[in-house]
Structures are given as structure tokens and as C-alpha cells.
Write an enzyme that holds these catalytic residues in place. Structure first.
Site, PDB file in Angstrom:
ATOM      1  N   THR A 109       2.008 -18.282  16.190  1.00 21.43           N
ATOM      2  CA  THR A 109       0.776 -18.671  16.256  1.00 21.43           C
ATOM      3  C   THR A 109       0.415 -20.109  17.025  1.00 21.43           C
ATOM      4  OG1 THR A 109       0.529 -17.977  13.939  1.00 21.43           O
ATOM      5  CG2 THR A 109      -1.217 -19.582  14.735  1.00 21.43           C
ATOM      6  N   THR A 185       5.706 -18.902  12.135  1.00 22.78           N
ATOM      7  CA  THR A 185       6.238 -19.756  10.854  1.00 22.78           C
ATOM      8  C   THR A 185       6.708 -18.675   9.891  1.00 22.78           C
ATOM      9  OG1 THR A 185       3.934 -19.538  10.129  1.00 22.78           O
ATOM     10  CG2 THR A 185       4.447 -21.660  11.184  1.00 22.78           C
ATOM     11  N   ASP A 186       6.489 -17.468   9.853  1.00 24.73           N
ATOM     12  CA  ASP A 186       6.893 -16.617   8.913  1.00 24.73           C
ATOM     13  C   ASP A 186       8.452 -16.446   8.686  1.00 24.73           C
ATOM     14  OD1 ASP A 186       4.588 -16.060   7.924  1.00 24.73           O
ATOM     15  OD2 ASP A 186       4.160 -14.146   8.870  1.00 24.73           O
ATOM     16  N   LYS A 264       9.181 -21.444   3.352  1.00 23.22           N
ATOM     17  CA  LYS A 264       7.723 -21.405   3.613  1.00 23.22           C
ATOM     18  C   LYS A 264       7.107 -21.252   2.269  1.00 23.22           C
ATOM     19  CE  LYS A 264       3.860 -19.412   6.242  1.00 23.22           C
ATOM     20  NZ  LYS A 264       3.404 -18.440   7.458  1.00 23.22           N
TER      21      LYS A 264
END
Length: 344
Positions: A109, A185-186, A264
């Protein structure tokens, strides 16, 4: 079909005929006599079937305008004041007075833009565009930007960890003060853990950074996170694989989390990353350019250390969640299929 900065068909021909390029101010006159002023943005969806013009309004929001609503598009006076000011500021600094930090972009992202026709986020920004987009990075370090790959983190695989580790290792061996890895980020925690084990005797930190909001959104956290990541890479006293992301939903501080002790915990919150059985190593205030150590340091920064690369990963290992009544046939199946290890 002609493609012009992501635009196709009529819009591509019209913009090209007037030599209007992304980043330049335009006035869009609509058929209802409304005039919208803003900055022309490129289209990430180059094979779009609909004709959509994307501009960034003066309030910072991006909008997509269907071509059948547009009467005319007029270029406005192009102001270069900011660009010239940034160039002048950089030219007054001697490179030898600033640490050297390398940015390695892998996608995610933080390197993406929104397609305003579909609402989808697509990889679009190169490493060079990221550094040009945040000129303040030049006040922290001499920046070298490299684009290793441009994928979403859900597409990350162990073989890509090997490439990232090798690239980080080469930068460390060249004598840089730190390495920043822009990452989705995942699966960021997986890559951070992989780098922690793949490079031994790290002389400087490797800092993974991402964003929960795409870089062209007014609510993006990319700038705050990137500034903090570069501060950590350039000046932090530790030399570990870490994650640098928002501490709260607003913009006061950024947390530095040990890569092997982070997770996360939310899909969209800015403070999605939290430490697991550990304290944050540090808190960062990118506005004040301050790093406050809040946890224990395991690996200290030491430029005399020589990094060792151990970047071979076995992809025949499976993570199996245990539950009441787990059938032994599942384990037998994995063994029969040639898996080398099972983590339960």
C-alpha cells in the site's frame, strides 16, 4: 490504443495534444458550468474501459471525473517554487555530513495508488517517486532508492525473502548507515522475521515500513511512517530487523517493534501493529527528529561488524493449527506429501 500516463483513448489523445502531464495544475470545466481546479494524477489502471480523469483537488482529496461530464480541460500556470526550494535546500548540505540510507521498495500500500474508477488499490509508485514525494527525507539522510519488486504482500513467498535478504545484505556490506524496506503490511511480520534470521551480525538496522492508507489519500500514514523509518535507519543505536509503524490512530508517535516479536492486529487502523510478549524497542517523533529507547536492545549498531548472509528458506514447512479432535490423518498427509517440518 495509445496509452498516456495510464490514460487511454480520447483522454490520452486530448492530454497529449495539449502536453498536459501528471503533476501539473489543470482546470476541468464541466458541462454544468462547474470548474474544478487541481493537479492532474496518472491512472494506475491503464486498461480501464471507462474514460476517467483523476485530479487532486486543492483540499487534498482525489476525485475521478467521467469524460462525458467534461467540457474542457485547461492547463494552468505551472508553479515550480516548491521544487526549486527543495533543490536549493539539498544543494546546501554536504553529503558527507549525513548518513547514507538505502530504500528498497517491494510494493504494498505504501507504494500504491487508488484507481478511482474501481476503488481498487494498485502498485504504482517506484522507489524514486517515493523519495521525490517526501523531500524531507533528504534532511535526514542521503537517500539511495531501489525497486526490487512491486507486489502486494499477500503475494510474498519464501523465495522473495531470499531476494530481499540478499539485497539488504549487499547494502549493509557497502557501508550504508541503514536500510529501509517498503513492504505491504499483511505479511510484513513474516518478512521482518525472515530478515532477522537471514542476516547475522548486522552492523546497522534494517527497518520495514508500510502504510494502512495508500500514498495518494489525504489520510495516508505513509509520510509519517517513512520519515520515522529513515530516522531509525540513520540514527538508532540498535542493529536489528524492526518494524516501524504508527503508535496510535493519530500522528503523535511511531513505534519501533522487534521483527520477531510483532503482529498485525487490525486490517485498517494505523496502529495495527503491536508487540507480542515484548515491549517496543523505541518510540519515534519524526517532527522533532527524536528517537526514545523504551525497550531492551539485543543487537547494537556497530559498523565494524561484517554481516553474514544465510538466506536459504525451506518452503516445505507447514504451520498447523491444533484444535480438539485434530485427526492424525492430517499429519500423515503432510508427511506423505514430503513436507520437511510441521509447526503445531
Amino acid at each position: 490504443m495509445r496509452v498516456y500516463y495510464g490514460y487511454v483513448g480520447f483522454l490520452a489523445e486530448f492530454l497529449a495534444s495539449r502536453n498536459i502531464k501528471p503533476g501539473e495544475p489543470v482546470a476541468v470545466i464541466l458541462k454544468d458550468n462547474t470548474t474544478l481546479r487541481g493537479i492532474l494524477m496518472p491512472r494506475p489502471g491503464i486498461f480501464s474501459t471507462q474514460q476517467i480523469l483523476v485530479i487532486k483537488l486543492e483540499n487534498g482529496y482525489n476525485i475521478g471525473i467521467k469524460v462525458d461530464k467534461i467540457l474542457d480541460i485547461q492547463p494552468l500556470e505551472y508553479r515550480t517554487t516548491r521544487k526549486l526550494a527543495v533543490t536549493a535546500r539539498r544543494s546546501t548540505r554536504k553529503e558527507e555530513t549525513l548518513p547514507h540510507v538505502t530504500l528498497i521498495s517491494t510494493g504494498g500500500t505504501i507504494a500504491s495508488k487508488v484507481d478511482y474508477e474501481t476503488g481498487a488499490v494498485t502498485p504504482a509508485l517506484t522507489a524514486e517517486e517515493i523519495t521525490e514525494w517526501i523531500p524531507e527525507l533528504g534532511e535526514i539522510a542521503v537517500v539511495s532508492a531501489k525497486e526490487l519488486m512491486n507486489i502486494f504482500s499477500e503475494d510474498m513467498e519464501p523465495r522473495y525473502w531470499e531476494l530481499i535478504a540478499e539485497s539488504v545484505y549487499r547494502e549493509m556490506s557497502s557501508g550504508v548507515s541503514g536500510v529501509v524496506v517498503a513492504h505491504g503490511t499483511d505479511t510484513m511480520t513474516y518478512t521482518a522475521s525472515a530478515l532477522a534470521f537471514a542476516i547475522l551480525e548486522k552492523p546497522v538496522p534494517v527497518v520495514l515500513v508500510g502504510s494502512q492508507r495508500s500514498s495518494d489519500r489525504p489520510s495516508t500514514d505513509a509520510v509519517f511512517n517513512l520519515l520515522s523509518a529513515f530516522l531509525v535507519a540513520a540514527k538508532a543505536p540498535f542493529a536489528e530487523s524492526v518494524i516501524t509503524m504508527h503508535a496510535t490512530t493519530s500522528d503523535p508517535l511511531v513505534l519501533v517493534l522487534r521483527g520477531v516479536k510483532a503482529r498485525k492486529m487490525h486490517t485498517s487502523r494505523r496502529d495495527a501493529f503491536q508487540p507480542i510478549n515484548d515491549k517496543p524497542i523505541a518510540c519515534v517523533d519524526p517532527i522533532k527528529r527524536e528517537i526514545k529507547i523504551t525497550g531492551r536492545i539485543i543487537e547494537h549498531r556497530d559498523s565494524s561488524k561484517i554481516p553474514v548472509l544465510k538466506n536459504k528458506f525451506d518452503n516445505k514447512v507447514v504451520l498447523l493449527k491444533t484444535y480438539p479432535g485434530l485427526q492424525e490423518e492430517i499429519v500423515d498427509f503432510l508427511v506423505d506429501r514430503g513436507f520437511h517440518g510441521i509447526v503445531i
